[in-house]
Structure formats: structure tokens, C-alpha cells
Scaffold this active site. Structure first.
Site, PDB file in Angstrom:
ATOM      1  N   MET A  78     -11.559   4.322   5.656  1.00 44.18           N
ATOM      2  CA  MET A  78     -10.477   4.774   6.532  1.00 44.18           C
ATOM      3  C   MET A  78     -10.891   4.663   7.991  1.00 44.18           C
ATOM      4  O   MET A  78     -11.983   5.064   8.384  1.00 44.18           O
ATOM      5  CB  MET A  78     -10.083   6.214   6.196  1.00 44.18           C
TER       6      MET A  78
ATOM      7  N   HIS B  92      -2.860   4.664  -2.820  1.00 45.85           N
ATOM      8  CA  HIS B  92      -3.881   5.437  -2.099  1.00 45.85           C
ATOM      9  C   HIS B  92      -3.623   6.914  -2.358  1.00 45.85           C
ATOM     10  O   HIS B  92      -2.691   7.496  -1.794  1.00 45.85           O
ATOM     11  CB  HIS B  92      -3.772   5.087  -0.602  1.00 45.85           C
TER      12      HIS B  92
ATOM     13  N   ASP C  65       0.979   5.384   0.070  1.00 42.96           N
ATOM     14  CA  ASP C  65       0.193   6.565   0.409  1.00 42.96           C
ATOM     15  C   ASP C  65       0.763   7.810  -0.265  1.00 42.96           C
ATOM     16  O   ASP C  65       1.813   8.300   0.126  1.00 42.96           O
ATOM     17  CB  ASP C  65       0.214   6.770   1.928  1.00 42.96           C
TER      18      ASP C  65
ATOM     19  N   GLY D 139       0.479   5.396  12.263  1.00 34.61           N
ATOM     20  CA  GLY D 139       0.662   5.280  13.708  1.00 34.61           C
ATOM     21  C   GLY D 139      -0.447   5.887  14.544  1.00 34.61           C
ATOM     22  O   GLY D 139      -0.265   6.126  15.733  1.00 34.61           O
TER      23      GLY D 139
ATOM     24  N   MET E 222       0.456  11.688  -0.839  1.00 34.83           N
ATOM     25  CA  MET E 222      -0.169  12.843  -0.170  1.00 34.83           C
ATOM     26  C   MET E 222       0.371  14.136  -0.771  1.00 34.83           C
ATOM     27  O   MET E 222       1.576  14.247  -1.010  1.00 34.83           O
ATOM     28  CB  MET E 222       0.168  12.819   1.318  1.00 34.83           C
TER      29      MET E 222
ATOM     30  N   HIS F 248       0.867  -1.174   0.000  1.00 36.58           N
ATOM     31  CA  HIS F 248       0.000   0.000   0.000  1.00 36.58           C
ATOM     32  C   HIS F 248       0.905   1.225   0.000  1.00 36.58           C
ATOM     33  O   HIS F 248       1.812   1.332   0.827  1.00 36.58           O
ATOM     34  CB  HIS F 248      -0.881  -0.047   1.251  1.00 36.58           C
TER      35      HIS F 248
ATOM     36  N   GLY G 228      -3.577  10.999   6.617  1.00 39.38           N
ATOM     37  CA  GLY G 228      -2.441  11.924   6.680  1.00 39.38           C
ATOM     38  C   GLY G 228      -1.209  11.353   7.355  1.00 39.38           C
ATOM     39  O   GLY G 228      -0.097  11.677   6.965  1.00 39.38           O
ATOM     40  N   PHE G 229      -1.419  10.505   8.349  1.00 41.57           N
ATOM     41  CA  PHE G 229      -0.268  10.025   9.120  1.00 41.57           C
ATOM     42  C   PHE G 229      -0.449   8.566   9.516  1.00 41.57           C
ATOM     43  O   PHE G 229      -1.572   8.118   9.759  1.00 41.57           O
ATOM     44  CB  PHE G 229      -0.079  10.877  10.386  1.00 41.57           C
TER      45      PHE G 229
ATOM     46  N   GLY H  53       0.564  -0.353   8.545  1.00 42.66           N
ATOM     47  CA  GLY H  53       1.750   0.489   8.521  1.00 42.66           C
ATOM     48  C   GLY H  53       2.620   0.190   9.717  1.00 42.66           C
ATOM     49  O   GLY H  53       3.530  -0.648   9.677  1.00 42.66           O
TER      50      GLY H  53
ATOM     51  N   GLY I  12      -5.716   2.128   8.552  1.00 44.91           N
ATOM     52  CA  GLY I  12      -5.469   2.999   9.695  1.00 44.91           C
ATOM     53  C   GLY I  12      -5.651   2.284  11.018  1.00 44.91           C
ATOM     54  O   GLY I  12      -6.734   1.809  11.328  1.00 44.91           O
ATOM     55  N   GLY I  13      -4.549   2.175  11.754  1.00 44.44           N
ATOM     56  CA  GLY I  13      -4.622   1.603  13.099  1.00 44.44           C
ATOM     57  C   GLY I  13      -4.926   0.111  13.128  1.00 44.44           C
ATOM     58  O   GLY I  13      -5.485  -0.381  14.113  1.00 44.44           O
TER      59      GLY I  13
HETATM   60  C1  DX5 Z   1      -2.909   7.203   6.655  1.00 46.31           C
HETATM   61  C2  DX5 Z   1      -2.571   6.225   5.581  1.00 46.31           C
HETATM   62  C3  DX5 Z   1      -2.333   4.846   6.051  1.00 46.31           C
HETATM   63  C4  DX5 Z   1      -1.180   4.674   6.999  1.00 46.31           C
HETATM   64  C5  DX5 Z   1      -1.517   3.511   7.869  1.00 46.31           C
HETATM   65  O1  DX5 Z   1      -3.337   8.368   6.052  1.00 46.31           O
HETATM   66  O2  DX5 Z   1      -3.622   6.163   4.622  1.00 46.31           O
HETATM   67  O3  DX5 Z   1      -2.185   3.949   4.945  1.00 46.31           O
HETATM   68  O4  DX5 Z   1       0.049   4.455   6.360  1.00 46.31           O
HETATM   69  O5  DX5 Z   1      -0.613   3.451   8.904  1.00 46.31           O
HETATM   70  P1  DX5 Z   1      -0.981   2.708  10.277  1.00 46.31           P
HETATM   71  O6  DX5 Z   1      -1.288   1.274   9.930  1.00 46.31           O
HETATM   72  O7  DX5 Z   1       0.237   2.864  11.100  1.00 46.31           O
HETATM   73  O8  DX5 Z   1      -2.182   3.392  10.864  1.00 46.31           O
HETATM   74 ZN    ZN Z   2      -3.421   4.601   3.102  1.00 45.48          ZN
END
Ligand code: DX5
Ligand code: ZN
Length: 231
Positions: free
Chosen positions: A142, A71, A40, A150, A42, A38, A147-148, A202, A181-182
Site C-alpha cells: 500500500m 482487496h 475494495d 484520492g 472495507m 480492483h 481506507g480512502f 482509483g 494508492g495514489g
Molecule cells: C485505499 C484503497 C485503494 C483506493 C485507491 O484504501 O485500497 O484501492 O481505491 O484509490 P486511489 O488510486 O485514488 O488512491
Molecule cells: Zn485497494
């Protein structure tokens, strides 16, 4: 008619990998049992962060034959579909909240030979994706604000995910539901119960440096949950 179930796939998100040793991280994840990657993208506009563009996707493409799930967290995704397809993206995922015309993006993505996904932020209602549900290859729900990596999983998205699952079942679609996410050993079984078949990981894939062990423990958690459910 219930839809044909796909096997659960784990897709490490490279945002959490060591960018200084990305090639090695990709190879370790593939060896360690990843089913896809995957990536990301941005733009610092659609989301308050900047990540990477097609050059990095191309570099990853050269290191693996696994599917690349792109993504696109960018304001104008339609403009970049050909670029990310050409760079090696297999699935192009666009946000319904961006400036996209979803119908046109699906057509363009399919014409490029890619699979197309539609992504929903945690607060976006399912209605935004329903008009296209029969033409999509993936719906990404989502479970954090984009955006981030962790961040902590938002359990409020589970009913929405289950509703997407129900709608896909209704039309016999074999589209993936992607959870992003998470995702951890605790939340992975929860999203799978809600219908997710494609799990983006992630932090839980790359934390501590042993991606193979991390993916194995995610799979173990999923297997244990399945056994508990059938017993
Ligand atoms: C967040 C991203 C995710 C992110 C997931 O905006 O779309 O793909 O990398 O990271 P974790 O699994 O750490 O939440
Ligand atoms: Zn993503």
C-alpha cells in the site's frame, strides 16, 4: 534467478467509480483497456470506512470477464474467503495486520481455486510477509493508508517494494507486486521501477469521467518512462 516478468497490468479501483452507474463504468473501463478490476472491501473496523460486500462483487462479475482483485480491508478475512470467491473474486487479498493466519488463508484461498495476495499497510515491515512469500500469488504494497481513494502517494514505500521485488527474484517467483494508492502518470513509472506489475488506479482512472482516456495516459506515461530508461 530473476523471476519471469509479467506485463504491467492496470486495475481500475471501483471505489472511485460512479456507484449510481456502476455497470456502465465497468463496461467503459473494460472497453478503455483495463486489465482487471480492483474491489475494495472495507468493514469500518479494520479501516475507518465502509464500502461494499459480496453482492456488489457479484453484480460486477456479471458485467465483465476480466479478473476481479478483491482487496479485503476487514478484520476477519478468513471467514469471508468462500463468500467472495463464490461472488466471483479471482484474487483474494488479505492484510497481514488483520486477525488472519496467513498460512491457513493461503491454503483456504487456493483450495477455493482463487489466487491469494497478502497486503501490507505503508508502515508494516516486509518481515510480516516473508514467511509466506513462496506461496503467494501477489504481494500488495500500500502506498497510502488504507481506507480512502484520492490520497497522496507515499514515496517512502518504494524501498520496501524494491525489497519485495528482490526477494521474489531470489526465489524465482512469478507473483505480482501490486501498487495501491495514489498511482498517477507520475508515480506509476516509479512503482514499476521498484518492481510493481499490477497497478491499482482509483482516482486516476475515473476522475473526469473518461476512463479510456485516463488509462491511455497512464500507459503513455509508462511507455515514455521505459523509453527514457532504455535510451
Ligand atoms: C485505499 C484503497 C485503494 C483506493 C485507491 O484504501 O485500497 O484501492 O481505491 O484509490 P486511489 O488510486 O485514488 O488512491
Ligand atoms: Zn485497494
Amino acid at each position: 534467478m530473476p523471476r519471469p516478468r509479467r506485463a504491467i497490468r492496470l486495475a481500475p479501483s471501483l471505489l472511485s467509480a460512479d456507484f449510481g452507474a456502476l455497470g456502465a463504468a465497468v463496461e467503459a473501463a473494460e472497453k478503455g483497456g483495463a486489465d482487471a478490476f480492483h474491489l475494495d472491501v472495507m468493514d469500518g473496523h479494520f479501516v475507518p470506512n465502509l464500502s461494499f460486500g459480496p453482492a456488489l462483487v457479484r453484480a460486477v462479475r456479471e458485467r465483465t470477464t476480466l479478473p476481479l482483485d478483491i482487496h479485503l480491508m476487514i478484520q476477519d478475512p478468513e471467514k469471508y474467503l468462500p463468500v467472495f470467491r463464490e461472488a466471483g473474486g479471482d484474487t483474494l487479498v488479505v492484510h497481514v495486520e488483520s486477525d488472519v493466519s496467513m498460512g491457513r488463508a493461503i491454503e483456504a484461498g487456493h483450495a477455493l481455486g482463487a489466487q491469494v495476495g497478502a497486503a501490507l499497510r505503508p508502515d508494516t515491515p516486509i518481515d510480516r510477509v516473508l514467511p509466506w512469500i513462496d506461496r503467494l500469488d501477489q504481494v500488495l504494497v500500500m502506498s497510502v493508508h488504507p481506507g480512502f481513494s484520492g490520497q497522496k502517494f507515499l514515496p517512502d514505500i518504494l524501498p520496501k517494494m524494491a525489497e519485495v521485488d528482490r526477494r521474489l527474484d531470489e526465489i524465482g517467483s512469478s507473483a505480482d507486486i501490486s501498487a495501491d494508492g495514489g498511482i498517477t502518470a507520475t508515480t506509476a513509472p516509479e512503482v514499476v521501477r521498484a518492481g510493481a506489475t499490477f497497478l491499482v488506479c482509483g482516482n486516476s482512472a475515473f476522475a473526469g469521467g473518461d476512463v479510456g482516456a485516463n488509462l491511455a495516459s497512464l500507459r503513455r506515461a509508462l511507455e515514455e518512462a521505459t523509453h527514457r530508461a532504455v535510451r
